[in-house]
Design an enzyme around this catalytic site. Structure first.
Site, short mmCIF file in Angstrom:
data_model
loop_
_atom_site.label_atom_id
_atom_site.label_comp_id
_atom_site.label_asym_id
_atom_site.label_seq_id
_atom_site.Cartn_x
_atom_site.Cartn_y
_atom_site.Cartn_z
N SER A 1 0.74 -1.12 -0.03
CA SER A 1 0.09 0.11 -0.01
C SER A 1 0.79 1.21 0.08
O SER A 1 1.91 1.27 0.65
CB SER A 1 -0.83 0.03 1.28
N TYR B 1 -2.32 5.14 -4.01
CA TYR B 1 -3.29 6.27 -3.62
C TYR B 1 -2.69 7.52 -4.38
O TYR B 1 -1.60 8.03 -3.89
CB TYR B 1 -3.46 6.70 -2.23
N THR C 1 -6.17 2.42 -6.60
CA THR C 1 -7.32 2.42 -6.00
C THR C 1 -8.11 3.68 -6.33
O THR C 1 -7.80 4.81 -6.16
CB THR C 1 -7.10 2.35 -4.57
N ARG D 1 -16.59 6.21 8.81
CA ARG D 1 -16.50 5.02 9.50
C ARG D 1 -16.57 5.07 11.18
O ARG D 1 -15.66 5.71 11.61
CB ARG D 1 -15.12 4.75 9.18
N LYS E 1 -8.68 -0.77 -8.92
CA LYS E 1 -9.32 -1.48 -7.92
C LYS E 1 -10.62 -0.46 -7.73
O LYS E 1 -10.32 0.64 -7.18
CB LYS E 1 -8.17 -1.69 -6.81
N HIS F 1 -13.90 -2.14 -1.28
CA HIS F 1 -12.95 -1.63 -0.25
C HIS F 1 -13.23 -2.43 1.10
O HIS F 1 -13.12 -1.98 2.05
CB HIS F 1 -13.01 -0.26 -0.11
N ARG G 1 -15.72 -0.71 3.49
CA ARG G 1 -15.36 0.59 4.45
C ARG G 1 -15.60 1.74 3.67
O ARG G 1 -15.16 2.61 4.33
CB ARG G 1 -13.98 0.48 4.46
N ARG H 1 -12.64 -14.87 2.79
CA ARG H 1 -12.42 -15.35 4.31
C ARG H 1 -11.89 -16.58 4.55
O ARG H 1 -11.15 -17.22 5.56
CB ARG H 1 -13.52 -15.12 5.28
#
Length: 387
Positions: free
Chosen positions: A128, A152, A178, A187, A260, A284, A287, A319
């Site tokens: 990232s 980003y 992204t 959030r 993305k 995301h 989120r 998961r």
């Protein structure tokens, strides 16, 4: 990662003969609970939290529940092939480690631990822009492992070009851009703790180690943190881009480019028309936008529309191994694993990440064979039934 991934199961059982049990759980739900108990509330909330009421995060998981595997018998699936090549990256299984920023809030080694674990397994990691460690340090920790870089995009063209140059020079082969987080979603888990690592100077190692960014500061970040933070935060957040901005990235990156955050089939078609190499169907991890569709619900239509024109990957809701198989059957070439490995990092650093990844790959391998398939490349929607 030699041998069949399912061999990890045998390792665990054989270790049990000596009274040894795994240091971390193999159950995904219990893993999240263990992380919740071990991590500070603000830190856990940052990783586990979602936008608004959490409806999109729940939708991601519910979407997987609506699809059921239909096992087939007597298919000769004793030996299975999980290997694949995605955008020139040879992979032992169709799983990448998703870009997660500020990993040092989970463990002091942060992205370095993740890079070491991924490198030891040959599993690609996506670093990232919001890393706690520099591009060069993460690359060194990753060794010869495959690695992609997530961007980003900074508003400053010179800083952006410099970051891209550094990533390419450090052996990152694919650029993941992204699109869905040009500003933070609402959030509550973070807001209730007033917890935002970036404004504390965490997750800023990439710009703070960049020569072009540093040249624009009166004093180095290590000497005067606040001005550096105040310069960086509005530079990489707060501006929504347009399709017209993509040629700049192509000009400064000579490898594959993946977008993305695609959730609508028209955006997928636009990406293909724009000459992108791939897309990641993702929200995301729930989120950003509350009340949005589950990412898996978007995958089949997008894969059908553009799967023959670009590489379709999937993120948001993976998961365990069954989730991997379902996403592949619905058209993804590979998937990105996010929160589970972050929990592993928080519980045990590189060892925790390695355990979680090996567990997911072992379950993927076993699920592939027990559902009657010998290769991930044979999976189609016919392997599933929708409730």
């Amino acid at each position: 990662m030699p041998g069949q991934p399912s061999g990890y199961q045998n390792e665990i059982y054989l270790a049990g003969l000596g009274g040894q049990v795994p240091p971390f759980t193999t159950n995904g739900t219990a893993l999240e609970q263990a992380a919740g108990a071990a991590l500070a509330p603000g830190v856990f909330g940052y990783v586990a939290g979602a936008a608004g009421s959490g409806a999109t995060n729940r939708a991601n998981l519910a979407a997987f529940e609506r699809w059921r595997l239909v096992p087939r018998m007597l298919t000769g699936s004793t030996n299975r092939d999980l290997t694949t090549t995605v955008l020139g990256t040879v992979m032992p299984a169709p799983v990448l480690l998703a870009p997660i920023g500020v990993q040092s809030i989970l463990h002091a080694d942060g992205e370095l631990a993740t890079a070491r674990a991924a490198g030891s397994l040959g599993v690609p990691m996506v670093m990232s822009t919001a890393s706690s460690y520099s591009i060069e340090d993460v690359a060194a920790a990753n060794g010869s492992g495959p690695r992609w870089f997530q961007l980003y995009r900074p508003n400053d063209h010179a800083v952006c070009a410099s970051i891209l140059y550094r990533a390419r020079a450090a052996g990152f082969t694919v650029l993941v851009v992204t699109l869905d987080t040009w500003t933070l979603g609402w959030r509550p888990a973070d807001l209730d703790h007033a917890y935002l690592p970036f404004i504390r100077g965490v997750g800023t190692a990439v710009p703070f180690s960049d020569p072009v960014f540093r040249a624009g500061l009166e004093r180095a970040p290590e000497e005067d943190l606040t001005p550096a933070v105040l310069k960086w935060v509005p530079m990489f957040t707060g501006t929504d881009r347009t399709w017209d901005d993509l040629p700049f990235l192509r000009e400064h990156w000579d490898g594959p480019i993946v977008l993305k955050g695609i959730q609508h089939v028209d955006d997928a078609r636009r990406a293909a028309t724009a000459g992108m190499d791939g897309i990641i169907v993702s929200n995301h991890g729930g989120r950003q936008v509350d009340g949005a569709i589950g990412a898996l619900d978007a995958l089949p239509g997008i894969a059908a529309a553009v799967g023959d024109r670009l590489t379709v990957l999937f993120d948001s809701g993976i998961r365990g191994g069954a989730d991997v198989i379902k996403a592949l059957a619905l058209g993804a070439r590979a998937v990105l694993l996010g929160r589970p490995y972050a929990y592993g990092l928080g519980l045990g650093g590189a060892d925790g990440v390695r355990h979680v990844v090996r567990s997911v790959l072992a379950e993927t391998d076993l699920t592939l064979g027990l559902s009657g398939h010998r290769s991930i490349h044979d999976l189609t929607p016919d392997a599933l039934q929708r409730d």
